[in-house]
Design a protein around this motif. Structure first.
Motif, PDB file in Angstrom:
ATOM      1  N   THR A 437       0.844  -1.243   0.048  1.00  0.00           N
ATOM      2  CA  THR A 437      -0.020  -0.012   0.008  1.00  0.00           C
ATOM      3  C   THR A 437       0.963   1.316   0.062  1.00  0.00           C
ATOM      4  OG1 THR A 437       0.077   0.140   2.306  1.00  0.00           O
ATOM      5  CG2 THR A 437      -1.685  -1.093   1.385  1.00  0.00           C
ATOM      6  N   VAL A 438       0.229   2.407  -0.599  1.00  0.00           N
ATOM      7  CA  VAL A 438       1.122   3.579  -0.368  1.00  0.00           C
ATOM      8  C   VAL A 438       1.003   4.231   0.899  1.00  0.00           C
ATOM      9  CG1 VAL A 438       1.324   5.860  -1.426  1.00  0.00           C
ATOM     10  CG2 VAL A 438       0.653   3.912  -3.043  1.00  0.00           C
ATOM     11  N   GLN A 439       1.964   4.477   1.629  1.00  0.00           N
ATOM     12  CA  GLN A 439       2.037   5.426   2.836  1.00  0.00           C
ATOM     13  C   GLN A 439       3.229   6.309   2.851  1.00  0.00           C
ATOM     14  OE1 GLN A 439       2.649   2.290   5.990  1.00  0.00           O
ATOM     15  NE2 GLN A 439       0.683   1.137   5.391  1.00  0.00           N
ATOM     16  N   SER A 440       2.704   7.550   2.957  1.00  0.00           N
ATOM     17  CA  SER A 440       3.789   8.776   2.976  1.00  0.00           C
ATOM     18  C   SER A 440       4.468   8.646   1.596  1.00  0.00           C
ATOM     19  CB  SER A 440       4.495   8.796   4.310  1.00  0.00           C
ATOM     20  OG  SER A 440       3.680   8.779   5.296  1.00  0.00           O
ATOM     21  N   ASP A 441       3.799   8.467   0.420  1.00  0.00           N
ATOM     22  CA  ASP A 441       4.444   8.826  -0.677  1.00  0.00           C
ATOM     23  C   ASP A 441       5.760   7.418  -0.921  1.00  0.00           C
ATOM     24  OD1 ASP A 441       2.994  10.698  -1.797  1.00  0.00           O
ATOM     25  OD2 ASP A 441       4.556  12.264  -0.998  1.00  0.00           O
ATOM     26  N   ALA A 461       5.468 -14.239  -9.916  1.00  0.00           N
ATOM     27  CA  ALA A 461       5.638 -15.380  -9.392  1.00  0.00           C
ATOM     28  C   ALA A 461       4.415 -16.417  -9.633  1.00  0.00           C
ATOM     29  CB  ALA A 461       5.754 -15.384  -7.853  1.00  0.00           C
ATOM     30  N   PRO A 462       4.671 -17.695  -9.478  1.00  0.00           N
ATOM     31  CA  PRO A 462       3.280 -18.670  -9.726  1.00  0.00           C
ATOM     32  C   PRO A 462       2.354 -18.324  -8.435  1.00  0.00           C
ATOM     33  CG  PRO A 462       5.423 -19.835  -8.738  1.00  0.00           C
ATOM     34  CD  PRO A 462       5.690 -18.488  -9.145  1.00  0.00           C
ATOM     35  N   GLN A 463       0.896 -18.450  -8.975  1.00  0.00           N
ATOM     36  CA  GLN A 463      -0.150 -18.227  -8.115  1.00  0.00           C
ATOM     37  C   GLN A 463       0.041 -17.053  -7.455  1.00  0.00           C
ATOM     38  OE1 GLN A 463      -2.731 -20.287  -8.302  1.00  0.00           O
ATOM     39  NE2 GLN A 463      -1.641 -21.895  -9.166  1.00  0.00           N
ATOM     40  N   SER A 464       0.109 -15.965  -8.178  1.00  0.00           N
ATOM     41  CA  SER A 464       0.295 -14.527  -7.694  1.00  0.00           C
ATOM     42  C   SER A 464       0.041 -13.320  -8.954  1.00  0.00           C
ATOM     43  CB  SER A 464       1.858 -14.499  -7.248  1.00  0.00           C
ATOM     44  OG  SER A 464       1.942 -13.135  -6.755  1.00  0.00           O
ATOM     45  N   GLY A 465       0.382 -12.398  -8.506  1.00  0.00           N
ATOM     46  CA  GLY A 465      -0.364 -11.282  -9.555  1.00  0.00           C
ATOM     47  C   GLY A 465       0.439  -9.998  -9.377  1.00  0.00           C
ATOM     48  N   LEU A 466      -0.002  -8.824  -9.772  1.00  0.00           N
ATOM     49  CA  LEU A 466       0.519  -7.506  -9.689  1.00  0.00           C
ATOM     50  C   LEU A 466      -0.946  -6.761 -10.025  1.00  0.00           C
ATOM     51  CD1 LEU A 466       1.690  -5.532 -12.012  1.00  0.00           C
ATOM     52  CD2 LEU A 466       3.415  -7.187 -11.767  1.00  0.00           C
ATOM     53  N   ALA A 467      -0.830  -5.668  -9.425  1.00  0.00           N
ATOM     54  CA  ALA A 467      -1.846  -4.706  -9.591  1.00  0.00           C
ATOM     55  C   ALA A 467      -1.422  -3.161  -9.598  1.00  0.00           C
ATOM     56  CB  ALA A 467      -3.191  -4.874  -8.849  1.00  0.00           C
ATOM     57  N   LEU A 468      -1.674  -2.416 -10.622  1.00  0.00           N
ATOM     58  CA  LEU A 468      -1.058  -1.028 -10.630  1.00  0.00           C
ATOM     59  C   LEU A 468      -2.349  -0.210 -10.854  1.00  0.00           C
ATOM     60  CD1 LEU A 468       2.025  -1.691 -12.973  1.00  0.00           C
ATOM     61  CD2 LEU A 468       1.653  -1.893 -10.463  1.00  0.00           C
ATOM     62  N   HIS A 469      -2.556   0.887 -10.217  1.00  0.00           N
ATOM     63  CA  HIS A 469      -3.571   1.947 -10.781  1.00  0.00           C
ATOM     64  C   HIS A 469      -3.192   3.409 -10.409  1.00  0.00           C
ATOM     65  CE1 HIS A 469      -4.868   3.054  -6.736  1.00  0.00           C
ATOM     66  NE2 HIS A 469      -4.857   1.758  -6.257  1.00  0.00           N
ATOM     67  N   THR A 470      -3.400   4.239 -11.257  1.00  0.00           N
ATOM     68  CA  THR A 470      -3.336   5.633 -10.894  1.00  0.00           C
ATOM     69  C   THR A 470      -3.551   6.405  -9.610  1.00  0.00           C
ATOM     70  OG1 THR A 470      -5.298   6.494 -12.044  1.00  0.00           O
ATOM     71  CG2 THR A 470      -3.430   6.012 -13.496  1.00  0.00           C
ATOM     72  N   GLY A 471      -4.102   5.958  -8.513  1.00  0.00           N
ATOM     73  CA  GLY A 471      -4.135   6.341  -7.402  1.00  0.00           C
ATOM     74  C   GLY A 471      -3.235   5.879  -6.412  1.00  0.00           C
ATOM     75  N   ALA A 472      -2.090   4.982  -7.046  1.00  0.00           N
ATOM     76  CA  ALA A 472      -0.925   4.524  -6.140  1.00  0.00           C
ATOM     77  C   ALA A 472       0.259   4.536  -7.033  1.00  0.00           C
ATOM     78  CB  ALA A 472      -1.427   3.052  -5.717  1.00  0.00           C
ATOM     79  N   VAL A 473       0.416   5.982  -7.447  1.00  0.00           N
ATOM     80  CA  VAL A 473       1.670   6.349  -8.095  1.00  0.00           C
ATOM     81  C   VAL A 473       2.537   6.777  -7.261  1.00  0.00           C
ATOM     82  CG1 VAL A 473       2.683   7.729  -9.722  1.00  0.00           C
ATOM     83  CG2 VAL A 473       0.504   6.945 -10.195  1.00  0.00           C
ATOM     84  N   ILE A 474       3.833   6.484  -7.268  1.00  0.00           N
ATOM     85  CA  ILE A 474       4.831   6.830  -6.215  1.00  0.00           C
ATOM     86  C   ILE A 474       5.870   7.958  -6.954  1.00  0.00           C
ATOM     87  CG2 ILE A 474       6.953   6.218  -4.935  1.00  0.00           C
ATOM     88  CD1 ILE A 474       4.171   4.556  -4.229  1.00  0.00           C
ATOM     89  N   PRO A 475       5.643   9.261  -6.145  1.00  0.00           N
ATOM     90  CA  PRO A 475       6.740  10.141  -6.825  1.00  0.00           C
ATOM     91  C   PRO A 475       7.983   9.892  -7.010  1.00  0.00           C
ATOM     92  CG  PRO A 475       5.298  11.071  -4.763  1.00  0.00           C
ATOM     93  CD  PRO A 475       5.167   9.547  -4.983  1.00  0.00           C
ATOM     94  N   ASP A 476       8.718  10.417  -7.908  1.00  0.00           N
ATOM     95  CA  ASP A 476      10.023  10.102  -8.262  1.00  0.00           C
ATOM     96  C   ASP A 476      10.881  11.016  -7.328  1.00  0.00           C
ATOM     97  OD1 ASP A 476       9.538   8.588 -10.393  1.00  0.00           O
ATOM     98  OD2 ASP A 476       9.437  10.466 -11.947  1.00  0.00           O
TER      99      ASP A 476
END
Length: 476
Positions: A437-441, A461-476
């Motif tokens: 989760t996003v916490q303090s950027d 990884a097997p039996q796994s995944g990943l999920a990305l969305h624009t509400g969870a962007v990490i600033p550079d």
């Protein structure tokens, strides 16, 4: 009652209400339901504050709150809560005051409350007993309501029970699961049922899951809903059976419907099917009238769908449900069990004890890393089309939701290595919300870079995944 649960719903949106009409969420709005099965009122109120509200859940579905039969000789089974004795709000889950306090606590957290409403029948106990609120009663005699023998159906079959589900008259007029079948076509019975629901509305309750709605004629449900004093979201338990006389589609006018076909098909695919077949996944009911789920309390105990015990597959199936644009999602959160009848953790009198995540009993699936944070993903991508689908022809799939989100699920037993995925996401660094989760950027889990062409290079990884969305962007 002991099969699938279906619901009808009310949201916080101001609108002209038609009885039984589900109010749709606006794109980007909250709409995910958490079914807190077996949780007492104190624990739900606390969880609304600490977890459900912060994660973005729209509503919580509770267990039935009405006074019910008590079966100590059977170990206080979970289903005794569906054997109604009166409409007093005194159950194994808490008192009337505790229920009211729970509603207030959830509302303070932006979470609505939907009650599992047992209104088709009264107790399944053939003799007499004393209920959870210390009210004496007998089968077809419930002085606290009051109901007497004339307030129940007597259909003439052996044992007055449904013998043929292809016979419409029997479905609506005979006993199901041995419960005393209320004569819901009678105005005085309708008045008393509506009185119970209106009492709950007076405490601030926002909607109802109608238990065993399939055994109530649609016109009877409509008449009961017309007696409600204010809008309520109603979703109905109507189980599909291809040779049965009563079908889910008949109940679309009185609320939303939970179709077991969705859960059964989705669970079968994640258990032994090919995830690639999910590309056109849907169900028979209109999306805006469907409450969808991977498992509920009935299917979990029956073993007919995935359960918490399936762990990774269960997580992947829930992640797909929360990412896919069909229906209103409901996430089950319950407790570990080893037999069908097993009750939630309880005291010696059969009253549900406080839930504590991580104690080995309460599973708290609503907050699992691959499920809880996916509620925000679901909220972020609402109204966006499915784009950029890809699969390996087997058990690995990936797809986007417009330019707002992207999901990869690897149901294979081997990793997907050094793979490039085309997304429509803006360039940037994203937190994988299936693992953090996003916490303090910053992200508590892994992050992934989307380049200027929308490409993602990653291993999964097997039996796994990943999920990305624009509400969870990490600033550079």
């Amino acid at each position: 009652m002991f099969r699938v649960c279906v619901f009808a719903l009310v949201t916080a949106v101001t609108t002209t209400w038609v009885p039984g009409e589900a109010v749709a969420e606006e794109p980007g709005g909250r709409d995910v339901i958490a079914q807190m099965f077996g949780w007492n009122w104190r624990s739900i109120g606390r969880e609304c504050q600490t977890t459900l509200g912060p994660l973005g859940y729209s509503a919580v579905q509770t267990s039935p709150p009405e006074e019910h039969s008590v079966w100590p000789e059977k170990g206080f089974p979970w289903w005794q809560g569906y054997s109604a004795v009166s409409y007093k709000l005194e159950s194994r889950f808490g008192t009337r005051d505790e229920l009211a306090a729970m509603v207030r606590s959830c509302h303070e957290s932006g979470v609505q409350v939907y009650i599992d409403a047992v209104i088709n029948n009264m107790s399944a106990l053939e003799g007499c007993g004393v209920g959870s609120g210390l009210t004496p009663y007998c089968h077809e005699l419930y002085p606290a309501v009051p109901y007497t023998e004339r307030d129940f159906h007597h259909c003439g079959t052996p044992g007055n029970t449904v013998a043929n589900l292809a016979d419409r008259y029997q479905v609506f007029n005979c006993q199901s699961f041995n419960g005393a079948d209320l004569a819901t076509g009678d105005d005085s019975v309708r008045d008393r049922i509506a009185g119970y629901l209106n009492d709950l509305l007076s405490l601030g309750v926002d909607g109802f899951r109608v238990d065993s709605a399939k055994y109530i004629a649609p016109e009877d449900l409509a008449a009961i809903e017309q007696r409600l004093t204010r809008p309520a979201y109603v979703y109905q338990e109507v189980i599909y059976g291809w040779q049965e006389a009563v079908q889910p589609e008949e109940y679309l006018a009185t609320g939303a419907v939970m179709d077991l076909r969705y859960a059964g098909t989705l669970s079968a695919i994640f258990r032994q099917g090919r995830l690639a077949g999910l590309r056109t996944f849907s169900s028979a009911l209109p999306s805006d009238k469907s409450v969808v789920f991977v498992a509920n309390h009935d299917t979990e105990h029956q073993g007919t769908t995935l359960t918490y015990a399936d762990r990774d597959r269960y997580t992947l199936a829930n992640a797909f449900m929360l990412a896919w644009p069909y229906g209103r999602p409901k996430v089950l959160s319950g407790y570990a069990f080893s037999s069908y009848d097993e009750a939630p953790p309880s005291d010696p009198l059969g009253r549900a004890t406080d839930a504590h995540c991580g104690d080995g009993h309460w599973q708290c699936e609503h907050a699992w890393p691959g499920i809880g944070p996916m509620v925000a993903f679901h909220q972020q991508v609402q109204g966006q089309p499915v784009v950029d689908w890809s699969d390996n022809g087997g058990n690995r799939i990936a797809f986007g939701r417009g330019a707002e989100g992207y999901l990869i699920l690897n149901g294979e037993d081997f990793p997907a290595t050094d793979t490039t995925y085309q997304t429509s996401l803006p360039a940037g660094r994203y937190c994988d919300v299936m693992h953090g989760t996003v916490q303090s950027d910053t992200c508590t889990g892994p992050t992934y870079q989307i380049d200027n062409a929308g490409l993602l290079h990653t291993d999964v990884a097997p039996q796994s995944g990943l999920a990305l969305h624009t509400g969870a962007v990490i600033p550079d």
